[in-house]
Scaffold this active site. Structure first.
Site, PDB file in Angstrom:
ATOM      1  N   HIS A  58      -3.113   2.512  -2.536  1.00 48.62           N
ATOM      2  CA  HIS A  58      -4.225   1.666  -2.090  1.00 48.62           C
ATOM      3  C   HIS A  58      -5.007   1.044  -3.256  1.00 48.62           C
ATOM      4  O   HIS A  58      -5.588  -0.037  -3.099  1.00 48.62           O
ATOM      5  CB  HIS A  58      -5.182   2.480  -1.205  1.00 48.62           C
ATOM      6  CG  HIS A  58      -4.612   2.785   0.144  1.00 48.62           C
ATOM      7  ND1 HIS A  58      -4.567   1.868   1.159  1.00 48.62           N
ATOM      8  CD2 HIS A  58      -4.014   3.927   0.643  1.00 48.62           C
ATOM      9  CE1 HIS A  58      -4.021   2.397   2.228  1.00 48.62           C
ATOM     10  NE2 HIS A  58      -3.665   3.664   1.945  1.00 48.62           N
ATOM     11  N   GLU A  66      -6.007  -7.314   5.383  1.00 46.76           N
ATOM     12  CA  GLU A  66      -5.410  -8.277   4.467  1.00 46.76           C
ATOM     13  C   GLU A  66      -5.476  -9.689   5.017  1.00 46.76           C
ATOM     14  O   GLU A  66      -4.806 -10.598   4.519  1.00 46.76           O
ATOM     15  CB  GLU A  66      -3.952  -7.893   4.197  1.00 46.76           C
ATOM     16  CG  GLU A  66      -2.989  -8.158   5.337  1.00 46.76           C
ATOM     17  CD  GLU A  66      -2.926  -7.031   6.369  1.00 46.76           C
ATOM     18  OE1 GLU A  66      -1.984  -6.999   7.132  1.00 46.76           O
ATOM     19  OE2 GLU A  66      -3.862  -6.182   6.359  1.00 46.76           O
ATOM     20  N   ASN A 109       0.832  -1.213   0.000  1.00 51.26           N
ATOM     21  CA  ASN A 109       0.000   0.000   0.000  1.00 51.26           C
ATOM     22  C   ASN A 109       0.862   1.257   0.000  1.00 51.26           C
ATOM     23  O   ASN A 109       0.558   2.241  -0.697  1.00 51.26           O
ATOM     24  CB  ASN A 109      -0.914   0.014   1.224  1.00 51.26           C
ATOM     25  CG  ASN A 109      -2.158  -0.862   1.035  1.00 51.26           C
ATOM     26  OD1 ASN A 109      -2.606  -1.058  -0.089  1.00 51.26           O
ATOM     27  ND2 ASN A 109      -2.685  -1.386   2.132  1.00 51.26           N
ATOM     28  N   ASP A 152      -5.812  -2.800  -3.354  1.00 55.19           N
ATOM     29  CA  ASP A 152      -7.135  -3.443  -3.481  1.00 55.19           C
ATOM     30  C   ASP A 152      -7.120  -4.513  -4.562  1.00 55.19           C
ATOM     31  O   ASP A 152      -7.721  -5.584  -4.412  1.00 55.19           O
ATOM     32  CB  ASP A 152      -8.194  -2.394  -3.818  1.00 55.19           C
ATOM     33  CG  ASP A 152      -8.485  -1.474  -2.636  1.00 55.19           C
ATOM     34  OD1 ASP A 152      -8.096  -1.833  -1.502  1.00 55.19           O
ATOM     35  OD2 ASP A 152      -9.108  -0.404  -2.844  1.00 55.19           O
TER      36      ASP A 152
END
Length: 609
Positions: A503, A533, A498, A507
């Site tokens: 981000h 996660e 990240n 994702d």
């Protein structure tokens, strides 16, 4: 005489409608009673003391039956005064005149009491029971009057008693129905009598005058049957009123012929008194033949009117309810449809189609079922009910509900069908709308439930669903089921992904790991995102060794699922299997410890708790 009576009843009707209980009514009755009494007494003097009929009795009886009860005494007094005056004018002594007046009054009161007690206020001549009651009541009243008169007469004899009885009875039988018919016409008609009806009555009178004149103007041939033929025609053309008028014409002309010494009655070789009695018997036979026929015709017309009105109301009710009725004739299989059946089929009113053609009006997919139901009902007598589709000539489809059953002919044992058909298109459409709405609601509910139990990013089960499923499976294990294992894993160094790639890429990595992990599972396994996660896999009926194999397969799939423009990632996995009286918190805690051991050992590996 008929014109005088008609004028009397018209005046009476107007008096009731406009003048209430004015003294004019009793005065009119007194005048009419006196006039006809004098005429009858004059005829009696010319016929050796015997009159053919006594009209005043019929006039008085009709009046007493028509006027209200509280006004009867006024009319009775007027009739008594008129009768007493007529008898005194005829030369009778006061005692005899008073006695005969009493006899006439008693017979009218007796008939009135019997008829009003039997039929209530309204006496009917258009139904057989009412006519029978009238015949019996007037016969009893005439017999009572004849008995009273015989006790008072200066020269009593059986002939006198019989003559009084027959004369008075005929007067009541003839005049009372005529006055009732005239009064009903005058009182119930909303407008004047039509020209056609007037011409019809005039024609009846003229035909009767001609036939009766020919019959009674000669004494060579016994033609008494000719007036009877004319009276039958009068009844058929004019009903009760026409028949009574025709008989009265026969009475008037026949009495005049007797007075003049002419007519087929004189073919009888007997005394004049016997000829009078024969003439009275002849008149009685005319009345007994004509009035019941007129009554039956009136009853038939009334039933026809009632039936027509009921059919009209039935058609209106069927149209409002979208229900029609049908019949299949037992002899020739012909079909009858009510008007609403034509409307349901979208056809104009007319001749219904044949049975096979009617079945062809149904949807091709429904014809066989309809035909089998009808055939089964005709052969086995089983009632049937079905829903089917009708295809109209314009191509529109109507849903109908039909039911029927076998019926038998009233004349033989032939079999037919009777049934109902109802247009249920609106109900079917409403039912389909409700079904579609329910299916939509069910799908929405399923979608909402799925949304509530699914992780939005990965499409896997969310933490809530995982925990509920784990609790449910643990209850089965506690009840003696097979062992259960769970795998808890997370992505190694995901924070660096990240921080370095952002981000959005993070994702995408989460989705790729979820998909790769799911590919390594069985159909009975459930995988979900536990948070961030971190993922969890529930393995029903799985021991620790098999769970370790599955976990390794998941780890390998994730390591092999590399995508360009995305960082390479690995996962660490902790495995725990159920122990005695295990709980979700307990097994999750053991799996978490195993996961920590895998990470401590260098990551990208699996560890058993």
């Amino acid at each position: 005489m008929p014109l005088i009576i008609f004028g009397y009843m018209i005046t009476m009707r107007r008096m009731f409608a406009q003048l209430g209980y004015s003294p004019l009514g009793p005065a009119l009755l007194g005048i009419a009673y006196f006039a006809f009494a004098v005429l009858s007494l004059i005829e009696a003097r010319g016929s050796h003391g015997i009159a053919a009929i006594w009209p005043p009795s019929g006039i008085l009886l009709a009046t007493l039956l028509i006027v209200p009860r509280r006004a009867v005494w006024r009319f009775a007094i007027a009739a008594i005064v008129a009768s007493l005056a007529a008898n005194l004018l005829d030369g009778a002594g006061f005692g005899v005149a008073a006695g005969f007046t009493a006899a006439n009054g008693i017979e009218a009161m007796v008939a009135t009491l019997i008829l009003r007690r039997r039929a209530g206020r309204r006496v009917s001549f258009i139904d057989p029971s009412g006519l029978s009651t009238f015949f019996i009541a007037t016969l009893i009243a005439a017999s009572v009057g004849a008995g009273v008169a015989a006790c008072i007469s200066p020269q009593p004899s059986p002939e006198f008693t019989l003559a009084w009885l027959s004369t008075v009875w005929l007067g009541m039988l003839l005049v009372t129905p005529l006055l009732f018919a005239i009064f009903e016409v005058a009182a119930s008609a909303k407008q004047a009598v039509s020209v056609r009806e007037s011409l019809n009555l005039i024609g009846i009178v003229m035909l009767t005058v001609v036939a009766t004149g020919i019959t009674f103007s000669q004494s060579q041939f016994p033609m008494l049957f000719v007036p009877m033929m004319v009276i039958v025609i009068a009844v058929l053309r004019g009903g009760m009123l026409g028949g009574v008028i025709s008989i009265i014409v026969v009475v008037v002309l026949g009495s005049l012929a007797l007075w003049l010494g002419s007519g087929p009655i004189f073919l009888i070789r007997a005394s004049h008194e016997s000829r009078i009695l024969f003439f009275q018997f002849y008149l009685l036979s005319l009345i007994i033949s004509a009035l019941p026929m007129a009554t039956l015709l009136a009853a038939r017309d009334r039933l026809r009117i009632n039936l027509s009105e009921r059919v009209r109301l039935l058609d209106q009710a069927e149209a409002a309810a979208h229900i029609g009725h049908w019949r299949i004739n037992p002899s020739n299989q012909a079909i009858f449809w009510s008007p609403e059946v034509f409307h349901i089929h979208g056809l104009p009113d007319g001749q219904p189609p044949a049975l096979d053609q009617a079945i062809d009006l149904y949807h091709p997919s429904d014809r066989r079922r309809v035909s089998e139901a009808v055939t089964r009902a005709l052969t086995d007598g089983q009632p049937f009910a079905f829903e089917a589709r009708l295809v109209r000539s314009d191509g529109s489809v109507r849903h109908v509900e039909t039911q029927g059953e076998r019926v038998y002919s009233s004349r033989d044992d032939a079999i037919g069908l009777f049934g109902l058909i109802r247009d249920v298109t609106e109900q079917i459409e409403a039912r389909q709308i409700l079904r579609d709405a329910r299916d939509t609601a069910d799908r929405s509910a399923e979608a909402a439930m799925l949304l509530a139990s699914t992780d939005a990013l990965t499409g896997l089960a969310n933490r809530r669903r995982i925990v509920e499923y784990l609790d449910a499976r643990l209850k089965g294990v506690a009840a003696g089921g097979a062992k259960l294992s769970i795998v808890l894993f997370d992505i190694d160094h995901f924070k660096l992904v990240n921080d370095h790639y952002g981000h959005d890429i993070g994702d995408e990595v989460l989705k790729r790991v979820a998909s790769a992990a799911a590919e390594g599972l069985r159909n009975t396994d459930l995988i979900g995102r536990y948070g961030g996660e971190e993922f969890i896999i529930i393995l029903p009926d799985t021991d620790a060794s098999l769970a370790l194999q599955i976990a390794e397969r998941v780890r390998s799939n994730v390591q092999a699922s590399q995508v360009a423009a995305q960082p390479m990632v690995t996962v660490s996995l902790g495995i725990a299997s159920t122990v005695v009286e295990d709980t979700s918190n307990g097994i999750l805690k053991r799996a978490d410890v195993a996961l920590y051991d895998a990470k401590s050992a260098g990551r990208n590996q699996s560890r058993l708790a």
